[in-house]
Design an enzyme around this catalytic site. Structure first.
Site, PDB file in Angstrom:
ATOM      1  N   LYS A   1       1.309  15.757  25.737  1.00 25.27           N
ATOM      2  CA  LYS A   1       0.823  17.125  25.544  1.00 25.27           C
ATOM      3  C   LYS A   1       1.700  18.136  26.289  1.00 25.27           C
ATOM      4  O   LYS A   1       2.012  19.219  25.765  1.00 25.27           O
ATOM      5  CB  LYS A   1      -0.630  17.226  26.020  1.00 25.27           C
ATOM      6  CG  LYS A   1      -1.638  16.618  25.065  1.00 25.27           C
ATOM      7  CD  LYS A   1      -1.664  17.355  23.738  1.00 25.27           C
ATOM      8  CE  LYS A   1      -2.786  16.905  22.829  1.00 25.27           C
ATOM      9  NZ  LYS A   1      -2.804  17.633  21.549  1.00 25.27           N
TER      10      LYS A   1
ATOM     11  N   ALA B   1      -5.069  10.527  20.222  1.00 25.15           N
ATOM     12  CA  ALA B   1      -5.831  10.661  21.461  1.00 25.15           C
ATOM     13  C   ALA B   1      -6.293   9.280  21.924  1.00 25.15           C
ATOM     14  O   ALA B   1      -6.057   8.276  21.249  1.00 25.15           O
ATOM     15  CB  ALA B   1      -7.024  11.584  21.246  1.00 25.15           C
TER      16      ALA B   1
ATOM     17  N   TYR C   1      -0.691  10.202  27.509  1.00 19.66           N
ATOM     18  CA  TYR C   1      -1.273  11.277  26.700  1.00 19.66           C
ATOM     19  C   TYR C   1      -0.966  12.638  27.323  1.00 19.66           C
ATOM     20  O   TYR C   1      -0.536  13.572  26.624  1.00 19.66           O
ATOM     21  CB  TYR C   1      -2.776  11.075  26.568  1.00 19.66           C
ATOM     22  CG  TYR C   1      -3.474  12.161  25.779  1.00 19.66           C
ATOM     23  CD1 TYR C   1      -3.295  12.254  24.403  1.00 19.66           C
ATOM     24  CD2 TYR C   1      -4.297  13.083  26.395  1.00 19.66           C
ATOM     25  CE1 TYR C   1      -3.925  13.248  23.668  1.00 19.66           C
ATOM     26  CE2 TYR C   1      -4.934  14.079  25.668  1.00 19.66           C
ATOM     27  CZ  TYR C   1      -4.750  14.162  24.308  1.00 19.66           C
ATOM     28  OH  TYR C   1      -5.373  15.146  23.581  1.00 19.66           O
TER      29      TYR C   1
ATOM     30  N   SER D   1      -4.280  19.919  26.261  1.00 14.75           N
ATOM     31  CA  SER D   1      -5.279  19.222  27.073  1.00 14.75           C
ATOM     32  C   SER D   1      -5.053  19.566  28.535  1.00 14.75           C
ATOM     33  O   SER D   1      -3.916  19.802  28.965  1.00 14.75           O
ATOM     34  CB  SER D   1      -5.171  17.708  26.872  1.00 14.75           C
ATOM     35  OG  SER D   1      -5.933  17.009  27.843  1.00 14.75           O
TER      36      SER D   1
END
Length: 320
Positions: free
Chosen positions: A142, A70, A138, A112
């Site tokens: 995801k 993360a 990120y 997320s």
């Protein structure tokens, strides 16, 4: 008497995984976990690039995959991007494949909201069926992980549950939210009095409650769920609530949002301005209806709990 269900949590020593481990154990489940380092008899050291997960999958009914890289900076470095994809895409797919082969009933993946995107138009919210348009590395990782898991588990007896939280806060939170708490604690005059944006947040307690609801759900469950406190707040409201939780009267003065955005852009802080002044709203109607679930604590209660924890720990002697 039936044996308690056996669960596996990856990232069990992390901010979310640790609390989830405790709450599921308190709910009568037999819980094992993995983490980057050995953390006790029930949490074994298994890094994300582990190739063989079979030692921790025997007799497991549900896997909850919380582990991930993360706080990833945007980067064009090929080696770094490959590492992110290994940890955030290939790792959960590999785990899901082995879980399927071991007869795991349910695979819960903590994704997320960034898989959907970074912002919404004021008054318009992301829904569980919204199209995905991730805007950073990120979020892309995801989203790609979600697609890989759907492909891996399609047609199998292992159910896939995807949960997309927004920013998660709670006792022990770090990062950007901890920095906001520091500002509120010092109660400096801040220029956020005119900010009227709306953002969804989720407290750690509410997120863990939702995950446990997914674990306990008695019928087949192949769903994607959004989660929040179900109370969208502006940056102004967030600072007011935090400041009052510290027992202070907020000192917010009005400054044109456009001027603050311009200044932040000039200083190379556009991303920070987007988070402070932009909108990111989630509609969790589907989540509440499908699971017959409601967030157990309010935004105000959760903020007070978060602040109380910080105050309690800041007052401890240094040797404790």
């Amino acid at each position: 008497m039936n044996e308690p269900s056996k669960l596996l949590i990856t990232g069990a020593s992390g901010f979310i995984g640790n609390e989830l481990f405790k709450q599921l154990s308190n709910n009568g489940f037999q819980v094992n976990g993995t983490a980057r380092q050995f953390c006790g008899d029930s949490i074994v050291a298994m890094p994300l690039d582990t190739k063989d997960w079979s030692p921790v999958l025997d007799d497991v009914e549900t896997v909850i995959h919380c582990a991930a890289l993360a706080h990833i900076p945007q980067s064009d470095n090929g080696e770094f991007v490959s590492q992110v994809r290994e940890y955030n895409v290939a790792a959960p797919q590999r785990l899901a494949k082995q879980a399927k082969e071991k007869g795991v009933k349910r695979f819960i993946f903590l994704s997320s909201v960034k898989a959907l995107g970074e912002s919404t138009i004021l008054g318009s919210s992301y829904r569980n069926i919204s199209d995905c348009s991730p805007e950073d590395l990120y979020g892309e990782s995801k989203h790609d992980a979600e697609l890989a898991l759907k492909k891996e588990l399609a047609g199998s007896d292992t159910e896939l549950v995807i949960i997309r939280p927004p920013l998660v806060y709670g006792p022990g939170v770090k990062g950007n939210f901890r920095a906001l708490m520091g500002l509120a604690k010092r109660n400096l005059p801040l220029p956020f009095g005119a900010v009227k944006n709306k953002r969804s947040l989720v407290s750690l307690e509410n997120l863990v409650s939702l995950i446990i609801a997914c674990v306990k759900y008695p019928e087949p469950l192949n769903e994607t769920f959004l989660v929040s406190d179900d109370q969208d707040v502006s940056t102004k409201e967030l600072f007011e609530t935090l400041t009052r939780a510290y027992g202070e009267k907020p000192k917010l003065w009005r400054c044109p949002v456009g001027l603050m955005r311009f200044g932040a852009t000039i200083l190379g802080k556009k991303a920070i301005a987007d988070r402070l002044f932009g909108n990111l709203q989630l509609d969790i109607t589907h989540t509440k209806k499908a699971l017959n679930w409601e967030p157990p604590v309010s935004f105000q209660q959760a903020i007070q709990t978060c602040v109380n924890h910080e105050l309690h720990n800041s007052n401890k002697p240094d040797n404790q």
